[in-house]
Scaffold this motif. Structure first.
Motif, PDB file in Angstrom:
ATOM      1  N   ASP A  91       0.786  -1.193  -0.086  1.00  0.00           N
ATOM      2  CA  ASP A  91      -0.062  -0.085   0.078  1.00  0.00           C
ATOM      3  C   ASP A  91       0.940   1.187   0.021  1.00  0.00           C
ATOM      4  O   ASP A  91       0.525   2.221  -0.600  1.00  0.00           O
ATOM      5  CB  ASP A  91      -0.891  -0.033   1.189  1.00  0.00           C
ATOM      6  CG  ASP A  91      -2.073  -1.098   1.122  1.00  0.00           C
ATOM      7  OD1 ASP A  91      -2.290  -1.535   0.014  1.00  0.00           O
ATOM      8  OD2 ASP A  91      -2.774  -1.266   2.252  1.00  0.00           O
ATOM      9  N   HIS A  92       1.947   1.299   0.811  1.00  0.00           N
ATOM     10  CA  HIS A  92       2.769   2.293   0.767  1.00  0.00           C
ATOM     11  C   HIS A  92       3.509   2.611  -0.475  1.00  0.00           C
ATOM     12  O   HIS A  92       3.945   3.740  -1.087  1.00  0.00           O
ATOM     13  CB  HIS A  92       3.876   2.231   2.146  1.00  0.00           C
ATOM     14  CG  HIS A  92       3.329   2.209   3.240  1.00  0.00           C
ATOM     15  ND1 HIS A  92       2.394   3.052   3.730  1.00  0.00           N
ATOM     16  CD2 HIS A  92       3.165   1.185   4.291  1.00  0.00           C
ATOM     17  CE1 HIS A  92       1.875   2.749   5.067  1.00  0.00           C
ATOM     18  NE2 HIS A  92       2.370   1.627   5.155  1.00  0.00           N
ATOM     19  N   LEU A  93       4.097   1.407  -1.112  1.00  0.00           N
ATOM     20  CA  LEU A  93       4.564   1.592  -2.561  1.00  0.00           C
ATOM     21  C   LEU A  93       3.520   2.198  -3.289  1.00  0.00           C
ATOM     22  O   LEU A  93       4.043   3.008  -4.356  1.00  0.00           O
ATOM     23  CB  LEU A  93       4.808   0.273  -2.956  1.00  0.00           C
ATOM     24  CG  LEU A  93       6.148   0.156  -4.010  1.00  0.00           C
ATOM     25  CD1 LEU A  93       7.334   0.816  -3.408  1.00  0.00           C
ATOM     26  CD2 LEU A  93       6.241  -1.402  -4.645  1.00  0.00           C
ATOM     27  N   ALA A 104       8.295   2.865  -8.518  1.00  0.00           N
ATOM     28  CA  ALA A 104       9.071   2.782  -7.071  1.00  0.00           C
ATOM     29  C   ALA A 104       9.131   1.270  -7.087  1.00  0.00           C
ATOM     30  O   ALA A 104       8.679   0.284  -7.819  1.00  0.00           O
ATOM     31  CB  ALA A 104       7.965   3.273  -6.120  1.00  0.00           C
ATOM     32  N   PHE A 105      10.277   1.027  -6.381  1.00  0.00           N
ATOM     33  CA  PHE A 105      10.945  -0.433  -6.224  1.00  0.00           C
ATOM     34  C   PHE A 105      11.288  -0.751  -4.665  1.00  0.00           C
ATOM     35  O   PHE A 105      11.583   0.218  -4.199  1.00  0.00           O
ATOM     36  CB  PHE A 105      12.294  -0.315  -7.055  1.00  0.00           C
ATOM     37  CG  PHE A 105      12.207  -0.250  -8.462  1.00  0.00           C
ATOM     38  CD1 PHE A 105      11.913  -1.041  -9.526  1.00  0.00           C
ATOM     39  CD2 PHE A 105      12.545   1.084  -8.870  1.00  0.00           C
ATOM     40  CE1 PHE A 105      11.869  -0.722 -10.725  1.00  0.00           C
ATOM     41  CE2 PHE A 105      12.401   1.414 -10.195  1.00  0.00           C
ATOM     42  CZ  PHE A 105      12.002   0.561 -11.218  1.00  0.00           C
ATOM     43  N   VAL A 106      11.376  -1.772  -4.478  1.00  0.00           N
ATOM     44  CA  VAL A 106      11.768  -2.502  -3.229  1.00  0.00           C
ATOM     45  C   VAL A 106      12.680  -3.440  -3.412  1.00  0.00           C
ATOM     46  O   VAL A 106      12.379  -4.501  -4.421  1.00  0.00           O
ATOM     47  CB  VAL A 106      10.564  -2.886  -2.301  1.00  0.00           C
ATOM     48  CG1 VAL A 106      11.268  -3.597  -1.187  1.00  0.00           C
ATOM     49  CG2 VAL A 106       9.553  -1.866  -1.872  1.00  0.00           C
ATOM     50  N   TYR A 116      15.481  -7.175  -6.821  1.00  0.00           N
ATOM     51  CA  TYR A 116      14.143  -6.572  -6.855  1.00  0.00           C
ATOM     52  C   TYR A 116      12.872  -7.376  -6.584  1.00  0.00           C
ATOM     53  O   TYR A 116      12.779  -8.519  -7.304  1.00  0.00           O
ATOM     54  CB  TYR A 116      13.847  -6.180  -8.451  1.00  0.00           C
ATOM     55  CG  TYR A 116      14.818  -4.987  -8.703  1.00  0.00           C
ATOM     56  CD1 TYR A 116      14.471  -3.444  -8.567  1.00  0.00           C
ATOM     57  CD2 TYR A 116      15.909  -4.796  -9.466  1.00  0.00           C
ATOM     58  CE1 TYR A 116      15.297  -2.662  -8.787  1.00  0.00           C
ATOM     59  CE2 TYR A 116      17.033  -3.763  -9.773  1.00  0.00           C
ATOM     60  CZ  TYR A 116      16.491  -2.943  -9.566  1.00  0.00           C
ATOM     61  OH  TYR A 116      17.349  -1.597  -9.769  1.00  0.00           O
ATOM     62  N   VAL A 117      12.226  -7.378  -5.647  1.00  0.00           N
ATOM     63  CA  VAL A 117      11.157  -8.001  -5.054  1.00  0.00           C
ATOM     64  C   VAL A 117       9.885  -7.364  -4.956  1.00  0.00           C
ATOM     65  O   VAL A 117       8.739  -8.083  -5.060  1.00  0.00           O
ATOM     66  CB  VAL A 117      11.465  -8.281  -3.592  1.00  0.00           C
ATOM     67  CG1 VAL A 117      12.992  -9.277  -3.508  1.00  0.00           C
ATOM     68  CG2 VAL A 117      11.816  -7.245  -2.823  1.00  0.00           C
TER      69      VAL A 117
END
Length: 262
Positions: A91-93, A104-106, A116-117
């Motif tokens: 949700d924050h992404l 945006a990436f995590v 990258y997940v």
């Protein structure tokens, strides 16, 4: 089971895991390359690969090529779903993309790379994206430098000293002193910058995500065409920092504010 049989079984298991990790790293690999990379004979490689294919961990990807099979992918997804990071972040992404209108990436650290997940693609016609599971080098990515910046100085220095500082573009940081200086700067201000250091024309702003012990568990970033990111950089930095702190707080971090490396 005899000790010899047990040792042989453990060796086969280790080679099978090596094969799975190698295929995952290249996404689509040829058998000849697999044998060369892992130092396996063709007979041993074909025997173990055959077993992994039968169990669904590997599958064919064209003539004499392999990729991960559905069972390996299913296990990976189940492992990710079990991490708190993957419960609180989506949700924050999405909100971060809504604010910045950029992708945006995590990513999480795997050895000397960031994997990258998670990804939320921005609405712009010209955008940056990465395949989930692909990797970025620690030294040539905002995500990597953000992750390093949240580590204790001795640990970060040890990791950096062991990196192969490959030059991808003219702006890649290819010396230990320059990279450590960038990591220290990121620690002081709370975010790291990738200024076309791996991909020409791409700028990335990234911040670490911390757990309850203030250890980095991931990094979050926004990336896009360099000029467009520069035009909105102050607002993007604010949004990235706020998002990283919110996620860190939900992971139990008592104080997610930037802290100079100690």
């Amino acid at each position: 089971m005899s000790s010899e049989a047990s040792t042989a079984s453990a060796g086969t298991l280790a080679r099978g895991l090596d094969i799975l990790e190698w295929v995952a790293s290249v996404e689509r690999g040829a058998m000849a390359d697999l044998c060369a990379a892992l130092g396996l004979s063709r007979s041993a490689a074909y025997r173990i690969v055959g077993q992994l294919r039968e169990r669904g961990y590997l599958t064919e990807a064209g003539e004499n090529h392999l990729r991960l099979g559905p069972r390996a992918i299913r296990l990976g997804l189940q492992a990710l779903e079990g991490l708190d990071l993957f419960k609180v972040t989506p949700d924050h992404l999405r909100a971060l993309v809504g604010t910045t209108e950029e992708t945006a990436f995590v990513a999480v650290c795997e050895g000397v790379e960031m994997a990258y997940v998670m990804q939320e693609v921005g609405p712009q016609v010209v955008k940056v994206s990465s395949k989930l599971g692909s990797r970025a080098p620690l030294h040539a990515s905002g995500l990597g430098k953000a992750y390093l910046s949240a580590l204790p100085v001795p640990e970060a220095e040890e990791i950096v000293s062991g990196l192969d500082l490959v030059e991808y573009t003219p702006t890649t940081l290819t010396t230990v002193p320059r990279l450590l200086a960038a990591v220290r700067e990121a620690a002081e201000r709370g975010y790291a910058v990738d200024d076309s250091e791996r991909e020409p024309g791409v700028r990335c702003l990234a911040a670490p995500v911390l757990d309850a012990s203030r250890r980095p568990v991931a990094a979050i970033s926004v990336a896009g065409p360099r000029d467009r990111i520069l035009d909105a950089e102050a607002a993007i930095v604010e949004a990235v920092l706020a998002t990283a702190r919110t996620i860190s707080t939900q992971l139990g971090c008592p104080d997610p504010r930037p802290r100079p490396q100690e």
